[in-house]
Design a protein around this motif. Structure first.
Motif, PDB file in Angstrom:
ATOM      1  N   VAL A  98       0.870  -1.187   0.000  1.00  0.00           N
ATOM      2  CA  VAL A  98       0.000   0.000   0.000  1.00  0.00           C
ATOM      3  C   VAL A  98       0.904   1.233   0.000  1.00  0.00           C
ATOM      4  O   VAL A  98       2.074   1.140   0.370  1.00  0.00           O
ATOM      5  N   PRO A  99       0.356   2.379  -0.414  1.00  0.00           N
ATOM      6  CA  PRO A  99       1.191   3.592  -0.428  1.00  0.00           C
ATOM      7  C   PRO A  99       1.740   3.906   0.971  1.00  0.00           C
ATOM      8  O   PRO A  99       0.990   3.920   1.954  1.00  0.00           O
ATOM      9  N   ILE A 100       3.051   4.128   1.025  1.00  0.00           N
ATOM     10  CA  ILE A 100       3.714   4.453   2.284  1.00  0.00           C
ATOM     11  C   ILE A 100       4.031   5.950   2.285  1.00  0.00           C
ATOM     12  O   ILE A 100       4.813   6.431   1.464  1.00  0.00           O
ATOM     13  N   ILE A 101       3.390   6.645   3.198  1.00  0.00           N
ATOM     14  CA  ILE A 101       3.623   8.078   3.348  1.00  0.00           C
ATOM     15  C   ILE A 101       4.486   8.252   4.595  1.00  0.00           C
ATOM     16  O   ILE A 101       4.061   7.906   5.707  1.00  0.00           O
ATOM     17  N   VAL A 102       5.704   8.721   4.406  1.00  0.00           N
ATOM     18  CA  VAL A 102       6.641   8.795   5.526  1.00  0.00           C
ATOM     19  C   VAL A 102       6.533  10.164   6.190  1.00  0.00           C
ATOM     20  O   VAL A 102       6.751  11.201   5.551  1.00  0.00           O
TER      21      VAL A 102
END
Lengths: 315, 271
Positions: A98-102
């Motif tokens: 899934v999209p990883i937003i850091v």
């Protein structure tokens, strides 16, 4: 007859999310903490626990206490630092697909820039969320997010340093959050996250001292939801950027309030601590809501409460 | 680890403000190890918000149930203390690391302070299971006789047992730690303790002096229970490095040597 398919997908800062339900920074660790309990792969995305350039020990305990329909925390950005994050946390995060937003936090503009440069070299990061709003650290954190000029400066500097989509996470501890949102936009942010926690305090009357060792803390949970909805509404009116709305979301109905106030996506935060599988339930219930309301695309509900004419920031 | 809805089978008041709760949950009953805890949501609503952690006091695998001992301290525990049999609760567990089992040599001493007796009853029960021939000495201290809840259950799983109260209303008068030194001279192989932080600090100090391994069950206000929120940390030190570790995930059982007792005395401020 089978119910018609509902399209829950949304576009946000160049990211295609399969649904608008994310988990908020600091409430889901680095994903693996919940891997055993939650179908993490269903999430619209994960906003990681904040990462700093160097490891941080965090604040002394006690770090949390409960308040009416909410909680205070003063964790103090405890994290292993960006190198350990890349080396040890990202491999497992990637596996979720899934999209990883850091979420990144710094004490100076240079810190944010260095973090952005370092993370730009790491594969599979979907976006950076600039934490301009942590109220529990002495330097950096919220001091950026309560000052429009500083907000613009740090966002602009990071903009120069990376091609990753930038999401500025705004503090609610301001009198005019729309102006901070405008400053982030002017600095080059692709999206806005709001709200971070409210600066707050609680006192133990038996011991006659603050409940938290840090004295003040950060209020989250359902108690802050109406404040958060109001702020999303205000920012959506003023700023032409997609918004990730958050603050006390515990149900699809709560999430819909944020979406109708103008949020493109939402993030579930403190509720993860109480009901780890809640984000999956919210995704299911959003789908049901859309089906029953005859809404083919959930994105059609973004800003629905504004009517048609008064909204700058809605896509 | 499981997260599921379970039923309260029985609630018994075992002292003023103390209740013994038994839940129907075969999975937790089968999986729980001594020292582990369950995280109980006290309401289906969002206020009170957070789950409440309780050490498992015992399991009944045949019945598929487990027990926790609780003391009423606030709104959440009050709701549990008033719950009727049959009430459903959302439970996560078993959580945490559990006690490291003792080495093959020597007797075991269990030091309980107040409600800290719960995980030690579970440990003693496990050590006495068929094949276990461990000699167990229990020290149970509390403010007064009223607070020595479940002492019968505790004494029943110990080979020797001493009750100590601060007011002398039952057993010996004093602090439980006043009665530990002679025990440590008797070929003790391992000490396990659970109770107030300052009691644990004193137990740890004495064990260090006597060079007896010691494991403590630590307590802290807790958020998620699975290691994500970093809310429930305590200060620790190992190899000269001071840091914060999570009671829910790295504990609740810690080797007493790694806990930074000085920091706990100072109000938990390492570095």
């Amino acid at each position: 007859m089978a119910a018609p398919q509902v399209d829950l997908s949304v576009e946000l800062a160049g990211l295609s999310l399969v649904n608008p339900v994310l988990v908020a920074s600091g409430t889901f660790g680095y994903g693996t903490e919940y891997g055993e309990l939650v179908d993490v792969g269903r999430l619209g995305g994960i906003c990681t626990k904040a990462v700093t350039l160097q490891p941080r020990a965090g604040n002394p305990p006690p770090r949390i206490c409960e308040t009416p329909a909410g909680m205070l925390n003063a964790i103090g950005l405890q994290n292993p630092g960006v190198e350990v994050f890349i080396g040890e946390k990202m491999p497992a995060l990637r596996e979720f697909g899934v999209p990883i937003i850091v979420n990144v936090a710094g004490e100076s503009v240079a810190d944010y820039v260095s973090l952005a440069e370092r993370l730009s070299d790491c594969a599979d990061i979907a976006a950076l969320e600039l934490n301009l709003s942590c109220p529990n650290v002495k330097r950096g954190g919220m001091q950026f997010g309560i000052d429009g000029e500083l907000t613009e400066r740090v966002v602009a500097a990071v903009r120069e340093a990376t091609e990753l989509p930038l999401i500025a996470k705004l503090s609610p501890n301001v009198t005019d959050i729309a102006s901070i949102g405008e400053a982030a936009r002017d600095g080059g942010a692709d999206a806005l996250s709001l709200i971070n926690t409210l600066l707050a305090m609680s006192i133990d009357i038996d011991r006659r001292q603050p409940m938290l060792a840090n004295v003040t803390g950060a209020l989250s949970g359902p108690a802050i939801r109406p404040v958060a909805v109001r702020m999303v509404w205000e920012v959506a009116q003023a700023v032409d950027l997609p918004i990730i709305g958050m603050g006390g979301i515990t149900s699809a109905a709560d999430a819909l309030q944020f979406i109708m106030a103008g949020a493109t996506a939402v993030a579930v935060g403190t509720a993860n601590f109480v009901e780890p599988g809640i984000s999956g339930r919210i995704i299911d219930d959003l789908e049901d809501f859309c089906q029953q309301a005859g809404v083919a695309c959930a994105a059609d509900l973004i800003g629905a409460a504004h009517g048609s004419s008064d909204v700058e920031g809605l896509q | 680890m499981y997260a599921q809805t379970t039923q309260l089978i029985q609630r018994e008041q075992v002292g003023p403000g103390y209740h013994l709760l038994e839940f129907d949950c075969p999975q937790v009953a089968a999986a729980a190890q001594p020292g582990q805890f369950v995280h109980i949501r006290v309401t289906g609503d969002w206020d009170p918000l957070l789950r409440r952690p309780f050490s498992v006091m015992g399991t009944n695998e045949a019945e598929g149930s487990f027990q926790v001992l609780m003391r009423t301290v606030g709104r959440g525990t009050q709701m549990l203390a008033e719950a009727q049999s049959g009430t459903k609760f959302d439970i996560m567990g078993p959580l945490g690391n559990g006690f490291a089992l003792p080495g093959p040599e020597g007797e075991v001493v269990l030091v309980a302070g107040g409600i800290g007796v719960a995980p030690l009853i579970f440990l003693a029960t496990a050590l006495r299971e068929p094949g276990g021939s461990r000699y167990i000495r229990g020290l149970f201290g509390a403010r007064s006789a009223d607070d020595l809840c479940c002492w019968l259950e505790f004494s029943g799983v110990c080979d020797e047992f001493n009750a100590i109260t601060e007011d002398g209303s039952t057993g010996e008068q004093g602090l439980v730690t006043d009665f530990l030194p002679p025990q440590l001279k008797r070929g003790t192989g391992c000490v396990y303790a659970c109770g107030p932080a300052l009691m644990l600090a004193e137990v740890a100090r004495q064990c260090e002096g006597a060079e007896v391994p010691c494991y403590v069950s630590m307590e802290q206000r807790m958020g998620c229970g699975v290691g994500a929120c970093l809310g429930c940390v305590i200060p620790t030190q190992a190899d000269g490095t001071q840091r914060y570790q999570r009671v829910c995930k790295d504990g609740p059982i810690f080797d007493a040597e790694v806990v930074d007792w000085e920091a706990i005395h100072r109000g938990c401020t390492p570095g």
